[in-house]
Enzyme design. Structure first.
Site, PDB file in Angstrom:
ATOM      1  N   SER A  33       0.789  -1.230   0.000  1.00 28.30           N
ATOM      2  CA  SER A  33       0.000   0.000   0.000  1.00 28.30           C
ATOM      3  C   SER A  33       0.820   1.278   0.000  1.00 28.30           C
ATOM      4  CB  SER A  33      -0.964   0.007   1.188  1.00 28.30           C
ATOM      5  OG  SER A  33      -0.256   0.164   2.395  1.00 28.30           O
ATOM      6  N   LYS A  81       0.900   4.690   6.749  1.00 26.24           N
ATOM      7  CA  LYS A  81       0.210   5.504   5.742  1.00 26.24           C
ATOM      8  C   LYS A  81       0.741   6.933   5.772  1.00 26.24           C
ATOM      9  CE  LYS A  81      -2.630   2.130   4.829  1.00 26.24           C
ATOM     10  NZ  LYS A  81      -2.287   1.234   3.784  1.00 26.24           N
TER      11      LYS A  81
END
Length: 176
Positions: free
Chosen positions: A36, A77
């Site tokens: 990701s 993230k």
């Protein structure tokens, strides 16, 4: 002989105490799991997270953070929206407070789930990110489970900012 053994035991005890203090209050390591954050961080990369600064600063775009999740292990993230920001995505372009973000780290493959969103689509009441909350997204948007899935994260769930990639050794990187 006893004195030498005692010195070794003391040295080892002090080393263990230092390691525990450093890991508890200052720095911790994580292994990136998944794609990701590709290309910024790849699956299997090892990073150092600064927990100490969490007590003295607010997180800002474009810092990369690690946060605990109710949905499993910790996530890595990028901070996109901070308290007070108005955020939306139109045609795979993120806008913060009406201005498009320059995101040269994002993977664009022409496909992405949930291309367009507003804060209300993420369950936010009102037009801005509330106090103590952040919007985080992965750099590899087509495959990332991020704020588009689970909404905003509370600042209490943030472990800290990623400061260093130390593995693999040929890709050591400081501050993202």
């Amino acid at each position: 002989m006893k004195k030498e053994i005692l010195e070794w035991v003391m040295a080892i005890a002090i080393a263990i105490i230092l390691i525990v203090v450093i890991r508890t209050f200052f720095f911790v390591t994580y292994t990136v799991d998944g794609l990701s954050m590709d290309p910024t961080l790849q699956d299997g990369d090892r990073v150092v997270v600064n927990k100490f600064m969490d007590n003295f600063t607010d997180y800002e775009y474009p810092e990369v953070v690690v946060f605990d999740s109710d949905m499993g292990p910790a996530y890595v993230k990028r901070v996109i929206g901070t308290p007070g920001d108005e955020v939306e995505m139109r045609d795979q372009q993120v806008y913060v407070n009406g201005e498009p973000l320059e995101e040269d780290y994002v993977v664009h493959t022409g496909e992405s789930y949930m291309d367009n969103f507003t804060l209300s689509d993420l369950g936010v009441e009102g037009d801005v990110i509330p106090e103590d909350h952040y919007l985080v997204l992965g750099d590899n948007r087509p495959v990332s489970r991020d704020g588009r899935d689970f909404g905003l994260i509370h600042e209490d769930s943030i472990v800290g900012e990623v400061q260093l990639r130390f593995w693999p050794l040929n890709e050591i990187t400081v501050n993202f």
